[in-house]
Design a protein around this motif. Structure first.
Motif, PDB file in Angstrom:
ATOM      1  N   ASN B  22       0.811  -1.211   0.000  1.00  0.00           N
ATOM      2  CA  ASN B  22       0.000   0.000   0.000  1.00  0.00           C
ATOM      3  C   ASN B  22       0.849   1.268   0.000  1.00  0.00           C
ATOM      4  O   ASN B  22       1.982   1.278   0.466  1.00  0.00           O
ATOM      5  N   CYS B  23       0.244   2.325  -0.490  1.00  0.00           N
ATOM      6  CA  CYS B  23       0.937   3.610  -0.565  1.00  0.00           C
ATOM      7  C   CYS B  23      -0.099   4.719  -0.477  1.00  0.00           C
ATOM      8  O   CYS B  23      -1.140   4.651  -1.141  1.00  0.00           O
ATOM      9  N   ALA B  24       0.187   5.710   0.354  1.00  0.00           N
ATOM     10  CA  ALA B  24      -0.648   6.902   0.409  1.00  0.00           C
ATOM     11  C   ALA B  24       0.088   8.007  -0.323  1.00  0.00           C
ATOM     12  O   ALA B  24       1.264   8.248  -0.049  1.00  0.00           O
ATOM     13  N   ASN B  67      -7.308   4.677  -5.557  1.00  0.00           N
ATOM     14  CA  ASN B  67      -8.489   5.244  -4.904  1.00  0.00           C
ATOM     15  C   ASN B  67      -8.220   6.727  -4.685  1.00  0.00           C
ATOM     16  O   ASN B  67      -7.520   7.115  -3.742  1.00  0.00           O
ATOM     17  N   LYS B  71      -6.796   9.088  -1.644  1.00  0.00           N
ATOM     18  CA  LYS B  71      -5.412   9.234  -2.104  1.00  0.00           C
ATOM     19  C   LYS B  71      -4.585   8.003  -1.740  1.00  0.00           C
ATOM     20  O   LYS B  71      -3.553   8.083  -1.054  1.00  0.00           O
ATOM     21  N   HIS B  72      -5.031   6.861  -2.220  1.00  0.00           N
ATOM     22  CA  HIS B  72      -4.401   5.605  -1.872  1.00  0.00           C
ATOM     23  C   HIS B  72      -4.134   4.781  -3.128  1.00  0.00           C
ATOM     24  O   HIS B  72      -4.954   4.720  -4.045  1.00  0.00           O
ATOM     25  N   SER B  74      -2.405   0.933  -4.386  1.00  0.00           N
ATOM     26  CA  SER B  74      -1.909  -0.360  -3.929  1.00  0.00           C
ATOM     27  C   SER B  74      -1.369  -1.160  -5.102  1.00  0.00           C
ATOM     28  O   SER B  74      -1.789  -0.974  -6.249  1.00  0.00           O
TER      29      SER B  74
END
Lengths: 113, 112
Positions: B22-24, B67, B71-72, B74
């Protein structure tokens, strides 16, 4: 096709000395970028060349750093004089005009003692 | 290796299982997102990208989900293999600006 190449792979220098890093982008790529990752931090943008012109140098930390791309082919990044906090890995990337995807070189690990 | 001193979150996955990294991201104006894989001693290698007008994009064994509401980003890796062990970075960009903003990275360890 050869990828982005960087030289040297490692450099160890003493504080106050000068170091010059070189990047050869993928042949035909007008865009060339420098990034670096210092200890414990994320990869950060330094600057962007379009051919021989500096398009964006907003990430250059201070005037001890000088990047050039004479002739619009390879680029050099000189650090003079080097300080301890300059230690890290310096990456070069390139891409074609109009392309979003950047292709990275293997990086130069700089250690300032 | 290059990441000495860099304390990265680590994801350990059994070989053959699926991985989700995951990454924001930070900038709501970013419209281009990329995942890179970095193996020890090498530079970041492009894996897959996605533009902001898409929610999902699939490659070979990899899927990226975006998303924008939260602000996500993956990265899903199917049937994880030992060769997938590496540090994975997300990066965001904006059309016309060219410079990427990188996330801190996640180390993926594949257990045999």
């Amino acid at each position: 096709e050869a990828g982005v190449t960087q030289f040297p792979s490692h450099s160890v220098i003493e504080k106050g000395q000068t170091v010059t890093l070189r990047c050869d982008p993928i042949s035909g790529h007008d865009n060339l970028y420098w990034y670096r990752r210092v200890m414990g931090k994320e990869i950060k943008f330094l600057l962007h060349f379009v051919k021989e012109s500096k398009q964006d140098e907003s990430g250059m930390p201070n005037n001890r750093f000088l990047a050039e791309r004479t002739g619009g082919t390879y680029s050099t990044l000189k650090v003079q004089p080097a300080e301890l906090e300059d230690s890290g890995v310096y990456f070069c990337a390139s891409n074609l005009a109009g392309s979003d995807t950047q292709y990275f070189g293997p990086g130069t690990r700089l250690t300032v003692l | 290796g290059e990441s000495v001193g860099l304390h990265l979150p680590t994801l350990s996955v059994q070989e053959g299982d699926n991985s989700i990294i995951n990454c924001a991201y930070s900038n709501s104006a970013s419209d281009y997102f990329i995942w890179y894989k970095q193996e020890s001693g090498k530079g970041p290698q492009f894996i897959i990208d996605i533009r902001s007008n898409m929610d999902k994009r699939q490659g070979q064994r990899v899927t990226v989900l975006l998303n924008k509401t939260v602000k996500h980003l993956s990265l899903q890796i199917a049937a994880t293999q030992p060769g997938d062990s590496a540090v994975y970075f997300c990066a965001e960009g904006r059309s016309g600006t060219y410079k990427y903003i990188f996330g801190t990275g996640t180390r993926l360890k594949v257990l045999a």
